[in-house]
Design a protein around this motif. Structure first.
Motif, PDB file in Angstrom:
ATOM      1  N   ARG A   1       0.819  -1.208   0.000  1.00 52.34           N
ATOM      2  CA  ARG A   1       0.000   0.000   0.000  1.00 52.34           C
ATOM      3  C   ARG A   1       0.855   1.261   0.000  1.00 52.34           C
ATOM      4  NH1 ARG A   1      -4.213  -0.198   4.560  1.00 52.34           N
ATOM      5  NH2 ARG A   1      -4.861  -1.956   3.247  1.00 52.34           N
ATOM      6  N   ALA A   2       1.883   1.282   0.842  1.00 48.85           N
ATOM      7  CA  ALA A   2       2.766   2.476   0.883  1.00 48.85           C
ATOM      8  C   ALA A   2       3.577   2.590  -0.406  1.00 48.85           C
ATOM      9  CB  ALA A   2       3.695   2.389   2.091  1.00 48.85           C
ATOM     10  N   TYR A   3       4.002   1.462  -0.929  1.00 52.77           N
ATOM     11  CA  TYR A   3       4.820   1.477  -2.151  1.00 52.77           C
ATOM     12  C   TYR A   3       4.023   2.023  -3.335  1.00 52.77           C
ATOM     13  CZ  TYR A   3       8.144  -0.293  -5.626  1.00 52.77           C
ATOM     14  OH  TYR A   3       9.058  -0.403  -6.649  1.00 52.77           O
ATOM     15  N   ARG A   4       2.735   1.716  -3.364  1.00 49.94           N
ATOM     16  CA  ARG A   4       1.912   2.208  -4.465  1.00 49.94           C
ATOM     17  C   ARG A   4       1.718   3.724  -4.386  1.00 49.94           C
ATOM     18  NH1 ARG A   4      -3.457  -1.211  -4.111  1.00 49.94           N
ATOM     19  NH2 ARG A   4      -3.079  -0.752  -1.912  1.00 49.94           N
ATOM     20  N   GLY A   5       1.852   4.254  -3.183  1.00 52.78           N
ATOM     21  CA  GLY A   5       1.559   5.677  -3.020  1.00 52.78           C
ATOM     22  C   GLY A   5       2.715   6.600  -3.350  1.00 52.78           C
ATOM     23  N   ILE A   6       3.933   6.126  -3.465  1.00 52.44           N
ATOM     24  CA  ILE A   6       5.081   7.001  -3.757  1.00 52.44           C
ATOM     25  C   ILE A   6       5.164   7.258  -5.257  1.00 52.44           C
ATOM     26  CG2 ILE A   6       6.342   6.168  -1.749  1.00 52.44           C
ATOM     27  CD1 ILE A   6       8.043   4.484  -3.660  1.00 52.44           C
ATOM     28  N   ASN A   7       5.801   8.390  -5.624  1.00 58.36           N
ATOM     29  CA  ASN A   7       5.932   8.716  -7.050  1.00 58.36           C
ATOM     30  C   ASN A   7       7.240   9.457  -7.307  1.00 58.36           C
ATOM     31  OD1 ASN A   7       5.456   9.103  -9.747  1.00 58.36           O
ATOM     32  ND2 ASN A   7       4.019  10.808  -9.449  1.00 58.36           N
ATOM     33  N   PRO A   8       8.373   8.775  -7.122  1.00 57.41           N
ATOM     34  CA  PRO A   8       9.670   9.414  -7.413  1.00 57.41           C
ATOM     35  C   PRO A   8      10.205   9.012  -8.787  1.00 57.41           C
ATOM     36  CG  PRO A   8      10.046   7.424  -6.159  1.00 57.41           C
ATOM     37  CD  PRO A   8       8.572   7.485  -6.446  1.00 57.41           C
ATOM     38  N   TRP A   9       9.402   8.321  -9.562  1.00 49.92           N
ATOM     39  CA  TRP A   9       9.913   7.630 -10.729  1.00 49.92           C
ATOM     40  C   TRP A   9      10.355   8.561 -11.867  1.00 49.92           C
ATOM     41  CZ3 TRP A   9      10.541   3.298  -8.506  1.00 49.92           C
ATOM     42  CH2 TRP A   9       9.604   2.808  -7.590  1.00 49.92           C
ATOM     43  N   ALA A  10       9.691   9.701 -12.003  1.00 49.00           N
ATOM     44  CA  ALA A  10      10.042  10.582 -13.126  1.00 49.00           C
ATOM     45  C   ALA A  10      11.122  11.580 -12.756  1.00 49.00           C
ATOM     46  CB  ALA A  10       8.803  11.331 -13.622  1.00 49.00           C
ATOM     47  N   THR A  11      11.281  11.902 -11.503  1.00 42.49           N
ATOM     48  CA  THR A  11      12.209  12.959 -11.090  1.00 42.49           C
ATOM     49  C   THR A  11      13.491  12.403 -10.500  1.00 42.49           C
ATOM     50  OG1 THR A  11      11.142  13.074  -8.928  1.00 42.49           O
ATOM     51  CG2 THR A  11      10.320  14.544 -10.668  1.00 42.49           C
ATOM     52  N   LEU A  12      13.548  11.127 -10.264  1.00 44.68           N
ATOM     53  CA  LEU A  12      14.721  10.529  -9.625  1.00 44.68           C
ATOM     54  C   LEU A  12      15.927  10.655 -10.537  1.00 44.68           C
ATOM     55  CD1 LEU A  12      15.511   8.909  -7.070  1.00 44.68           C
ATOM     56  CD2 LEU A  12      15.162   6.843  -8.426  1.00 44.68           C
ATOM     57  N   SER A  13      17.035  11.064  -9.957  1.00 48.51           N
ATOM     58  CA  SER A  13      18.267  11.207 -10.747  1.00 48.51           C
ATOM     59  C   SER A  13      19.427  10.643  -9.962  1.00 48.51           C
ATOM     60  CB  SER A  13      18.529  12.686 -11.087  1.00 48.51           C
ATOM     61  OG  SER A  13      18.717  13.433  -9.890  1.00 48.51           O
TER      62      SER A  13
END
Length: 822
Positions: A626-638
């Motif tokens: 549930r917590a993993y689905r809520g994060i969204n660092p995928w486009a900005t991660l560098s």
């Protein structure tokens, strides 16, 4: 007048029919001629009929006169007979005379019968006296009159039965006379044989017949056999009784040999001797086998040759209890054993333990006699049914014994399920690659195998099927009910309503969804699996195969499912407890077995418990993601391409759940169910990540690298937890996640078109900058070919090694790249 008019009308009709035109008048002469001829023929027939009538009338008159004359003659003769009867019987009327005459005839008939009785009694007395006289000088010569007397008895018995028992006293006198004479001759012959036995100091185990006594010894045995031969022949030719077996009789020479052994047996195992103990029936049974071993050589060397010579070419030549000395010796010893057993039974019937022990020892003795001494009881192929059969079936002790054994079995069963460690998984008693049962399941299986040993040697089908259904299958059903109840209790405690009703705390709820809950489910699953496999193995045991074949044969001979199989069981009852294929033919019946229904119940329980394990872990996986689905660092991660990425922190609950759950399951389950469960549970994680992460967010190449790092962490945890049992199953269960990472990690540019190789590094920054490896495809090339047409899309997916994602799904995933989404 009226008849004339009728004839006139008929003539007119006839003429109208024949003379209808003028041309018909030309044929008038022919018509008249025909009528005259017909009239002449009719006149002749009338005259012949008149003559026949006169002759018949004359014959009738003559017959009537003759009958009257015969009647008058009969009356005259009857009157003469009546007159004579009245004169002879001095009666006043003929009826009274007839009655008196018939009474006289009856007296004459009775006199004839009495005369025949007297003549028969004289013949019997003559034969008896002749035999008695011969016996004083030569016992062999007495055999002739005796055999004649015995032949007379043999003829009288069926005549007596045909006459509905009309001569009971005569038959009784003849039989008793014959028996008395036989006893005298037998005693004389036996005395000669006993004299020889005394010289050789019988019953010394090492006794031998010296050459000087050999011919005399052979003659003694032969004489006794000759004396018994009529009885043996009558028994051999008699029909089999209701029991289906013929009880062999003891040969006279063997009676003489066994008599001192019997006296010794009674001395040791009768009265108050220390050797006569109710709790030690094995002592007197072992004494019989000891006797057989000690005197076996004597029987083979000195009795067998005489039996072979005497019975060769007779009806007894194929019957081992007569032609074979060892079998004849066993037959001679059985009466003393039988007598001892039936004397002991009433004394132990009120003590279940002693009674059970006695029956066990009797069956063990039967097996020894049947297997070690090859004794068939004279029944050939069917074999000897044994003393246990005589006790249980013939004397009706089976009901009591079955009740005792069932009480013992249920008592032991309750001890097993009440043991503190009954529910512990046993990791030591089974193969490391097998699903682990509970200690209770192993002990129940051991109990049931012990029960099989208790009744394996029974010869009665009814007894065996009752033992199977009333004890073994009943215990299987009880244990299945216990496992099923445990599964239902677990489901009740883990449901929202059950938690409310039963007051389950959050801590207890967490345990039920953790390893403790899995252990409870694995106890049920492992026990069901273990006993199902045990039943499969039992179905291949020759004992149960033969029992199944006989059950099928009896069921197919029956007329309806309600028809009884004996033992108060109908076919429908037995089929419901064993297998519904019992009444069927063809391949289905050939594949059936005694434990089909019970094994199917355990199989369903195993499958259901396995499904609940999957459901519990799947629910836990969804919760931990549930917590993993809520994060969204995928486009900005560098980050740098050389940096080793750690798993996302929000993935730790999933990793912990998979590590603890699969580590436990890898120890508790066999490879096949373990792989099924791991694949299904990872499939849930795969679908959640695919739906809630891959297809919901946009990804940079570095975001793809992080997603791949998370996937790698999950795979490593799973492979470490399941070990060699589940090798490769993580990759199979997470294919959507892995193939999504391939597409999301494609470099922007590829150097050379790939040749479809499987070795591919998706996020190589050097490839992104145009100086990468020559075996990678770039994002733009893949995107171009993926959206060109379906054929092109399928080809490029094949080159990338993507199989789980279909073309529409792959297009949706690649649209999540920021380069394409932007």
């Amino acid at each position: 007048m009226e008849n004339f008019k009728e004839r006139e009308a008929r003539v007119v009709d006839y003429l109208d029919d024949k003379l209808q035109t003028m041309d018909d008048l030309d044929s008038l002469n022919a018509l008249l001629s025909t009528l005259r001829n017909n009239h002449t023929l009719l006149q002749q027939q009338l005259e012949e009929a008149g003559r026949d009538h006169e002759e018949a009338k004359s014959a009738s008159n003559r017959h009537g006169a003759a009958q009257k004359e015969r009647a008058a003659q009969f009356i005259k003769e009857q009157a003469d007979i009546d007159n004579r009867l009245m004169i002879i019987t001095r009666s006043d009327t003929s009826d009274e005379a007839v009655g008196r005459f018939e009474a006289s005839l009856e007296k004459l008939a009775r006199l004839d019968v009495a005369n025949a009785y007297v003549e028969l009694l004289q013949d019997v007395d003559t034969l008896n006296k002749e035999a008695q006289s011969q016996l004083q000088t030569s016992s062999e010569a007495a055999l002739g009159p005796y055999k004649q007397l015995q032949s007379l008895v043999t003829r009288l018995v069926p005549l007596h039965e045909a006459a509905e028992g009309a001569t009971p006293h005569l038959l009784d006198h003849v039989v008793k006379t014959s028996q008395s004479l036989r006893k005298q001759i037998k005693d004389a012959f036996a005395a000669d044989m006993e004299a020889i036995l005394k010289e050789i100091k019988w019953p010394t185990p090492k006794a031998v017949i010296p050459a000087t006594l050999q011919s005399r010894w052979d003659a003694c045995i032969a004489k006794l056999l000759d004396l018994q031969m009529p009885e043996l022949e009558a028994l051999e030719s008699s029909p089999v009784g209701k029991s289906g077996v013929k009880t062999p009789i003891v040969l006279f020479p063997l009676e003489v040999l066994v008599d001192p052994l019997q006296a010794r047996f009674r001395y040791h195992f009768g009265g108050n001797r220390p050797t006569n103990r109710l709790d030690k029936p094995e002592w007197f049974l072992a004494d019989i086998t000891k006797i057989l071993n000690e005197y076996d050589d004597f029987m083979v060397n000195y009795v067998q040759p005489v039996l072979s010579a005497r019975f060769r070419g007779t009806d007894m030549a194929m019957n081992l209890v007569y032609i074979h000395a060892r079998s004849a010796f066993v037959t001679a010893l059985l009466p003393m054993v039988r007598s001892k057993i039936f004397a002991t039974l009433p004394k132990v019937s009120n003590d279940p333990q002693l009674f059970s022990h006695l029956m066990h020892e009797i069956m063990s003795f039967d097996t020894t006699i049947r297997d070690d001494w090859q004794y068939d009881g004279g029944n050939g192929i069917d074999g000897w049914k044994g003393l246990a059969w005589e006790v249980l079936d013939q004397s009706n002790w089976f009901g009591l014994w079955l009740g005792v054994e069932k009480t013992f079995a249920l008592s032991r069963y309750h001890e097993i399920i009440s043991a503190p460690d009954m529910g512990d998984l046993d990791y030591e008693s089974v193969n490391s690659n097998a699903t682990k049962p509970t200690k209770g399941a192993i002990r129940v299986n051991d109990l049931l195998e012990t029960i099989t040993d208790r009744y394996r040697s029974l010869t009665s089908f009814n007894h065996k099927i009752r033992f199977l259904i009333d004890i073994q299958i009943s215990i299987f059903d009880l244990f299945h009910e216990r496992l099923h109840s445990g599964l239902e209790a677990y489901l009740a405690m883990t449901s929202s309503l059950g938690r409310t009703v039963q007051g389950v705390t959050k801590e207890e709820q967490a345990k039920l969804h953790g390893v403790e809950g899995l252990e409870r489910l694995c106890r049920i699953n492992g026990s069901a699996d273990y006993l199902q496999r045990a039943m499969r193995d039992w179905s291949e045991d020759i004992f149960f195969i033969e029992l199944w074949d006989e059950l099928r044969e009896r069921a197919q001979r029956s007329t309806s499912p309600s028809h009884g199989l004996g033992a108060d069981l109908s076919i429908a009852d037995v089929a419901g407890k064993t297998s519904t294929t019992v009444t069927e033919g063809g391949a289905d019946a050939d594949n059936g077995a005694l434990f089909d229904e019970t094994a199917e119940a355990y199989r369903k329980l195993r499958i259901r418990s396995e499904g609940i394990i999957v459901d519990v872990l799947s629910s836990k996986v969804r919760e931990t993601l549930r917590a993993y689905r809520g994060i969204n660092p995928w486009a900005t991660l560098s980050g740098s391409s050389t940096t080793i990425l750690s798993p996302t922190a929000e993935l730790d609950p999933l990793l912990d759940t998979l590590r603890t759950s699969f580590s436990f399951l890898s120890r508790a389950l066999a490879p096949a169910p373990l792989r099924r469960i791991v694949r299904l549970v990872l499939g849930v994680a795969d679908q959640v990540v695919s739906d809630a992460v891959v297809n919901r967010h946009t990804f940079s190449i570095h975001g793809g690298r992080q997603l791949q790092a998370d996937l790698t962490a999950v795979i490593q945890v799973v492979e470490t937890a399941v070990g060699s049992k589940g090798e490769g199953v993580a990759g199979i269960g997470l294919r959507l996640w892995a193939e999504g990472c391939k597409l999301l990690g494609l470099p922007v540019k590829g150097s050379v078109r790939a040749g479809g190789g499987d070795e591919w590094e998706a996020w190589d920054d050097e490839a992104e900058e145009g100086g990468g490896r020559g075996d990678t495809l770039g994002l733009w090339e893949v995107e171009k070919r993926l959206f060109a047409d379906n054929q092109s899309a399928r080809v490029v997916l094949e080159e990338l090694g993507i199989e789980a994602l279909q073309v529409p799904e792959a297009r949706a995933v690649i649209r999540r790249r920021v380069e394409i989404a932007g």
